[in-house]
Motif scaffolding. Structure first.
Motif, short mmCIF file in Angstrom:
data_model
loop_
_atom_site.label_atom_id
_atom_site.label_comp_id
_atom_site.label_asym_id
_atom_site.label_seq_id
_atom_site.Cartn_x
_atom_site.Cartn_y
_atom_site.Cartn_z
N GLN A 1 25.72 54.81 58.19
CA GLN A 1 27.06 54.79 57.59
C GLN A 1 27.00 54.10 56.24
O GLN A 1 26.45 53.02 56.11
CB GLN A 1 28.04 54.05 58.51
N VAL A 2 27.57 54.76 55.24
CA VAL A 2 27.56 54.21 53.89
C VAL A 2 28.63 53.14 53.75
O VAL A 2 29.77 53.33 54.17
CB VAL A 2 27.80 55.31 52.85
N GLN A 3 28.23 52.02 53.18
CA GLN A 3 29.19 50.95 52.89
C GLN A 3 28.96 50.43 51.49
O GLN A 3 27.81 50.18 51.08
CB GLN A 3 29.04 49.79 53.88
N LEU A 4 30.04 50.27 50.76
CA LEU A 4 30.03 49.62 49.46
C LEU A 4 31.03 48.48 49.52
O LEU A 4 32.21 48.71 49.81
CB LEU A 4 30.42 50.61 48.35
N VAL A 5 30.56 47.27 49.27
CA VAL A 5 31.42 46.10 49.40
C VAL A 5 31.43 45.35 48.08
O VAL A 5 30.40 44.81 47.65
CB VAL A 5 30.93 45.18 50.54
N GLU A 6 32.61 45.32 47.47
CA GLU A 6 32.78 44.61 46.20
C GLU A 6 33.14 43.15 46.43
O GLU A 6 33.78 42.81 47.44
CB GLU A 6 33.89 45.26 45.36
N SER A 7 32.76 42.31 45.49
CA SER A 7 33.13 40.90 45.52
C SER A 7 33.14 40.38 44.09
O SER A 7 32.65 41.04 43.17
CB SER A 7 32.16 40.09 46.38
N GLY A 8 33.71 39.18 43.93
CA GLY A 8 33.69 38.52 42.63
C GLY A 8 34.99 38.60 41.86
O GLY A 8 35.09 38.01 40.77
N GLY A 9 35.97 39.30 42.38
CA GLY A 9 37.25 39.35 41.69
C GLY A 9 37.98 38.03 41.79
O GLY A 9 37.57 37.12 42.50
N GLY A 10 39.06 37.93 41.04
CA GLY A 10 39.85 36.71 41.08
C GLY A 10 40.80 36.63 39.91
O GLY A 10 41.05 37.63 39.22
N LEU A 11 41.32 35.44 39.71
CA LEU A 11 42.27 35.16 38.62
C LEU A 11 41.54 34.43 37.51
O LEU A 11 40.85 33.43 37.77
CB LEU A 11 43.42 34.32 39.15
N VAL A 12 41.69 34.89 36.29
CA VAL A 12 41.02 34.27 35.15
C VAL A 12 41.96 34.33 33.94
O VAL A 12 42.79 35.25 33.85
CB VAL A 12 39.68 34.99 34.85
N GLN A 13 41.82 33.38 33.06
CA GLN A 13 42.63 33.39 31.84
C GLN A 13 42.05 34.38 30.83
O GLN A 13 40.84 34.68 30.85
CB GLN A 13 42.68 32.00 31.23
N ALA A 14 42.91 34.86 29.96
CA ALA A 14 42.46 35.75 28.90
C ALA A 14 41.35 35.07 28.10
O ALA A 14 41.42 33.87 27.81
CB ALA A 14 43.63 36.10 27.99
N GLY A 15 40.33 35.85 27.77
CA GLY A 15 39.17 35.33 27.08
C GLY A 15 38.06 34.89 28.01
O GLY A 15 36.94 34.62 27.56
N GLY A 16 38.35 34.79 29.28
CA GLY A 16 37.37 34.35 30.25
C GLY A 16 36.45 35.46 30.72
O GLY A 16 36.50 36.59 30.22
N SER A 17 35.62 35.11 31.71
CA SER A 17 34.62 36.04 32.22
C SER A 17 34.65 36.07 33.74
O SER A 17 35.01 35.09 34.40
CB SER A 17 33.22 35.62 31.76
#
Length: 117
Positions: A1-17
């Motif tokens: 079974q194929v799985q793609l799991v994203e992570s690393g999102g969140g809240l950041v201020q403009a200009g951030g990374s």
């Protein structure tokens, strides 16, 4: 079974990374082109970046020069490094894997990125 799991999102201020990650399983990862898409509220899903099996990359004009896509075939991972983020980058970001010989793709569930002004 194929799985793609994203992570690393969140809240950041403009200009951030932020750095998004996508872990793939159930596919022969090195044979798949990989993609990042995003969908903002009330808008259609749009292409962000891609990396093919020989690591040729492509970007939408809106992120070119700010975002970098990369892959690690040993870890079955694809990444999206996002710098100089803008409020208009706010969206759910999706990882996708191309299916060799097909126009179809496998999709992850998405990760939310919110950029505050």
């Amino acid at each position: 079974q194929v799985q793609l799991v994203e992570s690393g999102g969140g809240l950041v201020q403009a200009g951030g990374s932020l750095r998004l990650s996508c872990a793939a399983s159930g596919i022969i990862f090195r044979n798949n082109a990989m993609y990042w898409y995003r969908q903002a509220p009330g808008k259609q899903r749009e292409f962000v970046a891609s990396i093919n099996t020989i690591e040729t990359t492509a970007y939408s004009n809106s992120v070119k020069g700010r975002f970098t896509i990369s892959r690690d075939n040993a870890k079955n991972m694809v990444y999206l490094q996002m710098n100089s983020l803008k409020p208009e980058d706010t969206a759910v970001y999706y990882c996708a894997a191309g299916i060799p010989g097909s126009v179809k793709q496998y999709w992850g569930q998405g990760t939310q990125v919110t950029v505050s002004s």
